[in-house]
Each structure stands twice: as C-alpha cells, then as structure tokens.
Design a protein around this motif. Structure first.
Motif, short mmCIF file in Angstrom:
data_model
loop_
_atom_site.label_atom_id
_atom_site.label_comp_id
_atom_site.label_asym_id
_atom_site.label_seq_id
_atom_site.Cartn_x
_atom_site.Cartn_y
_atom_site.Cartn_z
N ARG A 9 -100.01 20.53 16.41
CA ARG A 9 -99.02 19.65 15.79
C ARG A 9 -97.60 20.16 16.00
O ARG A 9 -96.69 19.39 16.28
CB ARG A 9 -99.32 19.52 14.29
N VAL A 10 -97.42 21.49 15.85
CA VAL A 10 -96.08 22.06 16.02
C VAL A 10 -95.59 21.87 17.46
O VAL A 10 -94.45 21.48 17.71
CB VAL A 10 -96.09 23.55 15.64
N ILE A 11 -96.47 22.15 18.43
CA ILE A 11 -96.08 22.03 19.84
C ILE A 11 -95.76 20.57 20.18
O ILE A 11 -94.78 20.27 20.87
CB ILE A 11 -97.20 22.58 20.73
N THR A 12 -96.58 19.64 19.67
CA THR A 12 -96.34 18.22 19.93
C THR A 12 -95.01 17.76 19.34
O THR A 12 -94.23 17.05 19.98
CB THR A 12 -97.48 17.37 19.35
N GLU A 13 -94.73 18.20 18.10
CA GLU A 13 -93.48 17.81 17.45
C GLU A 13 -92.27 18.37 18.19
O GLU A 13 -91.28 17.67 18.40
CB GLU A 13 -93.49 18.29 16.00
N ILE A 14 -92.37 19.64 18.60
CA ILE A 14 -91.25 20.26 19.34
C ILE A 14 -91.00 19.51 20.66
O ILE A 14 -89.87 19.21 21.03
CB ILE A 14 -91.54 21.74 19.59
N THR A 15 -92.09 19.21 21.37
CA THR A 15 -91.95 18.51 22.66
C THR A 15 -91.33 17.13 22.48
O THR A 15 -90.43 16.73 23.23
CB THR A 15 -93.33 18.38 23.32
N ASP A 16 -91.80 16.39 21.45
CA ASP A 16 -91.25 15.05 21.21
C ASP A 16 -89.76 15.12 20.89
O ASP A 16 -88.96 14.29 21.35
CB ASP A 16 -92.00 14.38 20.06
N LYS B 133 -96.37 28.15 27.02
CA LYS B 133 -97.36 29.03 27.64
C LYS B 133 -97.60 30.27 26.79
O LYS B 133 -98.74 30.74 26.65
CB LYS B 133 -96.87 29.45 29.04
N ARG B 134 -96.52 30.81 26.21
CA ARG B 134 -96.66 31.99 25.35
C ARG B 134 -97.51 31.68 24.12
O ARG B 134 -98.41 32.45 23.76
CB ARG B 134 -95.27 32.48 24.91
N LYS B 135 -97.26 30.53 23.49
CA LYS B 135 -98.03 30.16 22.31
C LYS B 135 -99.49 29.88 22.68
O LYS B 135 -100.40 30.22 21.91
CB LYS B 135 -97.41 28.93 21.65
N THR B 136 -99.71 29.28 23.83
CA THR B 136 -101.09 29.04 24.28
C THR B 136 -101.83 30.36 24.50
O THR B 136 -103.01 30.49 24.15
CB THR B 136 -101.07 28.22 25.59
N ARG B 137 -101.12 31.35 25.07
CA ARG B 137 -101.74 32.65 25.28
C ARG B 137 -102.10 33.33 23.96
O ARG B 137 -103.17 33.93 23.81
CB ARG B 137 -100.79 33.54 26.09
N ILE B 138 -101.19 33.21 22.97
CA ILE B 138 -101.45 33.80 21.65
C ILE B 138 -102.67 33.16 21.00
O ILE B 138 -103.54 33.84 20.43
CB ILE B 138 -100.21 33.66 20.75
N ILE B 139 -102.76 31.82 21.09
CA ILE B 139 -103.91 31.13 20.51
C ILE B 139 -105.20 31.56 21.20
O ILE B 139 -106.23 31.80 20.55
CB ILE B 139 -103.72 29.60 20.64
N SER B 140 -105.16 31.71 22.52
CA SER B 140 -106.34 32.13 23.26
C SER B 140 -106.78 33.54 22.86
O SER B 140 -107.97 33.81 22.67
CB SER B 140 -106.05 32.07 24.77
N GLU B 141 -105.80 34.43 22.71
CA GLU B 141 -106.12 35.80 22.30
C GLU B 141 -106.72 35.83 20.89
O GLU B 141 -107.67 36.59 20.63
CB GLU B 141 -104.87 36.67 22.37
#
Length: 271
Positions: free
Chosen positions: A45-52, A125-133
């Motif tokens: 939700r945060v990433i979608t809101e920031i992108t929009d 990409k950084r946030k995606t990496r953190i979520i994956s870790e």
C-alpha cells in the motif's frame, strides 16, 4: 528443566511452561504468519501510494510546463511579428529561436523528472529487498522451530544430535543448539566431546549458565573436581535455579564428599 529428564517426565501439563504447549506453539506460528502478511500488505500500500503521488506530481508539472511554454511562445510570436514588421529580423528566425528555447526547457524538465523516477525506482528496489530478506528470516525461524519440536520427540541422544546438527547448519554458532548437543553427548558418555562443545559456547558467552553446568558435569566425569565446582558456582551465580539440580544430578555424584561441593549443596538447601 533443561538437564534433568526425570523432572520433565513428572511434570504435568498444567505445570509445563506456556511455550511448551502445542496450542501456544500453533498460536505463535499463526501470529508470525499474520504479522508477515500484514507487513507485506502495508509495504504494498505504501509503495503504491508513493508511486501514484509521484506520477500525479509529474503529470501536473509537465502540464504546467506545457501551458507555460505555449503562452510564452504566443507572447514571443507577437513580439517577433512586431519586430519583423519594423525590420529587425524575420518572423521565421524568431520562431526558430523560440522553438529551440522551448525544446531546451522541455528537455531540462524531462531530465529532472527522469532523475526523480530513477531515485524512486532505486527506493522501490531497496524496499523489495528488505521485504524479501524479512520473509527469508521468518521462514528460517519457522524451520528452526520445527526442528526443535522434532528434537524433543526423538527417543535417543544420537537422533537428537542429528537434529541439532541440522539447526546448526541453518544457523551456525547457535549457542542453544550447541548446549543441547553437549547435553546429548553427556548422555552417550562422550565427555570430552561435551567439554569441547561447552567451551565453544563459553568462548562466545562466558556467563551462559546451561553451558557452565554442562561443562561442570563433564569435568566431574573426567575427574577434574576443582574445575567442576568452579563452573557450578559460576552457573548458580548466573542462574540460581540451577542449584535445585545439583543434588540429584548423576553426573555430579563423584563430587559428593568434596568440601566445596558440600558447601554448594548446603547453600542451595538453605535457599
């Protein structure tokens, strides 16, 4: 208790530790799963809101730039017509200069927003990496928890040691797994092996009470009474509840009659 099988056998379900109950283990696993799902949903939700928001700002800015340049062009065109009329320069030359100026301005705006989009992509990409870790760490915790449950159900010390080795493969240097492995080594009378495992734990955590207690038992079996009593004293100081075990511990039978050991027994009886 950790090191007394007979105490575990006599302990009733209502007196067992909360975390040893199957329903509580199921509850903890469900809570971990729910927490992971909530975290993933929040991040999306945060990433979608920031992108929009970034796209909305970019669209408004480009529209503003386009309108500004258009009005600017009309003004310049009017001035150019007046100048051409009086003979300073032709309208074609002024139009060319105006178009070139507008192209440069638009190119500059495009470059600025390209930089912003690159920064946004890097952040995503950084946030995606953190979520994956985080997901990998949660999976590792669940796997280790299942191995601990499996170890408790193993009937022999050798089988439990194999499970502890699997835990150490996933998380090398796990002090709790090393301590439990030392306890299993004591059961199969591998006292030197148990002593070596305890030394590895204490090299990283010198006040680890279970490791001190296990090393004391190993020293006692190997005939090193003074070292065993010293480790017992340190273990009781770090965890006073250990004093309840020393009187019934078979591995410490060789210390009975030693004045220092009897003093530890007397002190535990007083407490």
């Amino acid at each position: 208790m950790l090191f007394s099988g007979s105490l575990h056998a006599e302990q009733t379900y209502s007196q067992s530790e909360m975390l040893d109950r199957p329903l509580m283990e199921r509850y903890i696993l469900d809570e971990l799963k729910s927490l992971r799902q909530d975290q993933q949903s929040l991040e999306k939700r945060v990433i979608t809101e920031i992108t929009d928001r970034e796209l909305s700002v970019a669209d408004k800015s480009l529209n503003y730039a386009n309108v500004t340049v258009t009005y600017f062009f009309y003004i310049i065109a009017g001035v150019a017509s007046l100048i051409a009329f009086v003979g300073w320069q032709s309208l074609r030359e002024f139009k060319h200069n105006t178009k070139e100026m507008a192209d440069k301005r638009l190119d500059k705006i495009a470059q600025e927003y390209e930089k912003k989009f690159i920064a946004l992509e890097r952040d995503l990409k950084r946030k995606t990496r953190i979520i994956s870790e985080n997901n990998k760490e949660i999976e590792k915790i669940n796997e280790i928890h299942n191995l601990w449950l499996r170890a408790q159900s193993m009937p022999t010390a050798e089988q439990r040691m194999d499970v502890y080795d699997e835990i150490l493969t996933i998380r090398p240097g796990d002090l709790e797994a090393l301590t439990y492995k030392a306890d299993a080594a004591m059961e199969i009378k591998e006292y030197h092996w148990a002593l070596s495992l305890c030394n590895r734990v204490l090299a990283l955590d010198g006040t680890n009470a279970p490791a001190l207690y296990q090393r004391a038992c190993a020293y006692s079996r190997l005939g090193a009474e003074e070292q065993a009593i010293d480790d017992l004293a340190y273990a009781i100081e770090a965890s006073p509840s250990i004093s309840e075990l020393i009187n019934t511990e078979p591995d410490l039978e060789g210390l009975h009659g030693n004045e220092k050991f009897d003093a530890l027994l007397h002190r535990s009886d007083r407490n």
